[in-house]
Scaffold this active site. Structure first.
Site, short mmCIF file in Angstrom:
data_model
loop_
_atom_site.label_atom_id
_atom_site.label_comp_id
_atom_site.label_asym_id
_atom_site.label_seq_id
_atom_site.Cartn_x
_atom_site.Cartn_y
_atom_site.Cartn_z
CD GLU A 114 13.43 0.55 10.14
OE1 GLU A 114 14.25 1.44 10.39
OE2 GLU A 114 13.45 -0.57 10.70
CD GLU A 168 9.59 12.85 12.10
OE1 GLU A 168 8.42 12.40 12.14
OE2 GLU A 168 10.53 12.25 11.55
CB CYS A 189 13.36 9.11 8.43
SG CYS A 189 14.64 8.30 7.47
CE LYS A 232 -1.87 2.79 2.69
NZ LYS A 232 -1.70 4.02 1.88
P1 NAD Z 1 2.40 7.83 7.89
O1 NAD Z 1 2.75 6.81 8.93
O2 NAD Z 1 1.33 8.79 8.15
O3 NAD Z 1 2.03 7.09 6.52
C1 NAD Z 1 2.83 6.06 6.02
C2 NAD Z 1 1.92 4.97 5.48
O4 NAD Z 1 1.14 4.44 6.55
C3 NAD Z 1 0.95 5.48 4.42
O5 NAD Z 1 0.87 4.53 3.39
C4 NAD Z 1 -0.35 5.59 5.19
O6 NAD Z 1 -1.50 5.46 4.41
C5 NAD Z 1 -0.23 4.43 6.16
N1 NAD Z 1 -1.08 4.58 7.35
C6 NAD Z 1 -1.45 5.72 7.98
N2 NAD Z 1 -2.22 5.42 9.06
C7 NAD Z 1 -2.33 4.07 9.10
C8 NAD Z 1 -2.96 3.16 9.99
N3 NAD Z 1 -3.66 3.57 11.05
N4 NAD Z 1 -2.82 1.83 9.76
C9 NAD Z 1 -2.10 1.38 8.72
N5 NAD Z 1 -1.50 2.20 7.82
C10 NAD Z 1 -1.60 3.53 8.02
O7 NAD Z 1 3.78 8.57 7.55
P2 NAD Z 1 4.04 9.64 6.40
O8 NAD Z 1 3.51 10.97 6.82
O9 NAD Z 1 3.65 9.09 5.09
O10 NAD Z 1 5.64 9.70 6.38
C11 NAD Z 1 6.40 10.58 7.16
C12 NAD Z 1 6.94 9.87 8.38
O11 NAD Z 1 7.71 8.74 7.97
C13 NAD Z 1 7.90 10.72 9.20
O12 NAD Z 1 7.60 10.53 10.56
C14 NAD Z 1 9.27 10.14 8.86
O13 NAD Z 1 10.24 10.33 9.87
C15 NAD Z 1 8.93 8.70 8.69
N6 NAD Z 1 9.96 8.01 7.90
C16 NAD Z 1 10.79 7.13 8.55
C17 NAD Z 1 11.81 6.50 7.84
C18 NAD Z 1 12.75 5.55 8.54
O14 NAD Z 1 13.45 4.81 7.87
N7 NAD Z 1 12.81 5.54 9.86
C19 NAD Z 1 11.96 6.74 6.48
C20 NAD Z 1 11.09 7.63 5.85
C21 NAD Z 1 10.08 8.26 6.57
#
Ligand code: NAD
Length: 478
Positions: A247, A378, A281, A174
């Protein structure tokens, strides 16, 4: 932008699924509509998981070299469509064109790494007695749910997909609702190199992700995204006993020690805070500057912030693109406004510009304290909040105090300080004298709210496989 009926991929067939709802995706640089994307339902997720489960035995039984060859072909397909993938990434989330291209190239490189490492991946053997041997094999778990974010959509997805597929798992992916066109094209390219059902895709938002993470047919949930979502996913996975690989977010500190060149340190800080508009991130989220260099450092950082060329990511001259959307910009601005209200001094940026798009200026805040949200949470925007400290010890102590544990950077000419810092910092990655630039394939385990398990590198192959011990004993006394 994308054909109406090519959003969900189940057992090799594209459709728009059973969605009744849809959401609109807009270019964050212009506000222009890019397309309407169906929100995958629980029934769509059911079908995708069933297709992945049906393909699992066959894919697990395929020789590892064959799976590796499929991933090599996938990497070639990504290379051949690199311009299109990069253009879509920029259009959907605003990243400057060169960075977007870099993310696609990194993704293809990761697929190649896993294509090569998959066939070499194995486990130990032991000899318990003269007539007995134990050997351990690594087996795929079965079906992996891959749930990815928007900030580097190709590179991150290729890592999780590559490792899951190389080890013989089947996948339901997804992609982020903020980069669905990029996600669908990537899936199309990869699926073209794989048997039907091995890679399935559902488009959608948090509700679709939750249906997938909580599906009883899923064996592993691999999520890259925010810490709040990671915790929800861990709960959903636990209900079914599925393994959760997370992650998540970070609040990475940067320590600027006495004795460093303050202008060089400012360049490092600008890269750490402003690259990809702070939406990485491992972006620098808080800075501790020694008082001996703080004044010059802050002046140079503010000058760099004001000088960054801001514009649409598609313009090759752009250094700072827009934030991903207006909602995210409002959150970033709220952190900055609260910090100023609580006593921080604005040295650059900090104001939402007029005009279309979701631009936010590179922002430098001096006089910050650790209880401000901009330091403690963050922010994920082009913001450099700086606290001046009296000693290296004070900086290190503050840097170690966080509920996150992703990464940290220390700029120092003092080897003893560098040694103390890497030992003390409770994070996955410590970088000495460079904010970015770790070796490709490097990986660490994030701590606390930043997640759990390896998300990258050869170690991710271990995370995607279960070890089985086989005890072989000769018949004796017969
Ligand atoms: P997010 O967690 O909001 O979304 C990521 C994915 O999770 C999307 O596909 C979203 O639809 C899905 N999602 C959202 N709520 C959900 C739920 N309740 N159940 C299942 N899936 C759900 O994150 P984002 O805003 O897309 O990305 C930014 C974040 O990602 C920042 O916090 C960043 O630090 C983190 N990030 C971490 C890494 C790492 O390697 N540690 C790398 C890149 C980004």
């Amino acid at each position: 932008m994308r054909p109406h009926d090519r959003w969900m991929l189940v057992d090799g067939r594209w459709s728009r699924g059973r969605a009744r709802e849809a959401f609109e995706v807009r270019d964050p640089a212009t506000g222009d509509a890019l397309g309407t994307v169906p929100v995958g339902t629980a029934a769509d997720v059911d079908e995708a998981v069933a297709a992945a489960a049906a393909a699992a035995l066959g894919w697990a039984a395929a020789p590892a070299a064959e799976r590796g060859a499929a991933l090599h072909a996938a990497a070639r397909a990504v290379d051949e469509h690199a311009d299109e993938l990069a253009r879509l990434t920029t259009a959907e989330m605003g990243k400057p064109a060169g960075d977007a291209r870099g993310g696609v190239e990194a993704g293809a490189g990761t697929l190649r790494q896993y294509a090569e490492l998959g066939p070499l991946h194995g486990a130990r053997s032991l000899q318990g007695g003269r007539d007995a041997a134990d050997f351990m094999v690594r087996e795929p778990y079965g079906t992996v749910a891959v749930i990815t974010p928007w900030n580097d959509p190709v590179a991150i997805a290729c890592g999780l997909l590559g490792a899951a597929l190389a080890t013989g798992n089947t996948v339901v992916h997804k992609p982020s609702e903020r980069t669905p066109h990029t996600g669908a094209l990537l899936a199309e390219l990869l699926a073209g190199c794989l048997p039907d059902g091995v890679l399935n895709v559902v488009s959608g938002d948090a509700s679709t992700g939750a249906a997938l993470a909580g599906h009883p047919g899923v064996d592993v949930v691999a999520h890259v995204g925010s810490s709040a979502t990671g915790r929800r996913i861990a709960g959903l996975a636990a209900r079914n006993g599925a393994r959760a690989l997370l992650e998540n977010g970070g609040c990475d500190p940067l320590i600027v020690d006495a004795g460093v060149d303050p202008r060089w340190a400012a360049e490092q800080a600008a890269t750490g805070c402003f690259a990809n508009a702070g939406q990485i991130c491992t972006s620098v989220e808080r800075v501790y500057a020694h008082r001996d260099v703080a004044e010059e450092f802050l002046a140079a950082l503010a000058e760099r912030a004001r000088g960054l060329r801001t514009g649409p990511g598609a313009d090759p001259a752009t250094e700072l693109g827009p934030l991903v959307d207006a909602r995210h910009r409002a959150q970033v601005h709220e952190h900055v406004e609260k910090a100023v209200a609580e006593g921080a001094r604005l040295l650059a940026g900090g104001r939402i510009p007029d005009g279309p798009g979701c631009f936010y200026p590179a922002t430098v805040l001096a006089g910050c304290t650790d209880d401000m949200a901009v330091m403690a949470e963050e922010t994920f925007g082009p913001v450099a909040p700086v606290r001046t400290v009296a000693s290296f010890d004070e900086a290190l102590d503050a840097a170690c105090r966080s509920r996150y544990g992703l990464a940290a950077t220390v700029l120092t000419t003092d080897m003893a300080h560098a040694q103390r810092a890497w030992r003390a910092l409770p994070v996955g990655t410590v970088k000495i004298n460079a904010v970015f630039g770790g070796a490709p394939g490097g990986s660490a385990t994030p701590r606390r709210a930043s997640g759990r398990g390896f998300g990258y590198g050869p170690d991710l192959l271990d995370e995607m496989t279960a070890v089985k011990v086989v005890h072989l004993q000769s018949v004796t006394g017969g």
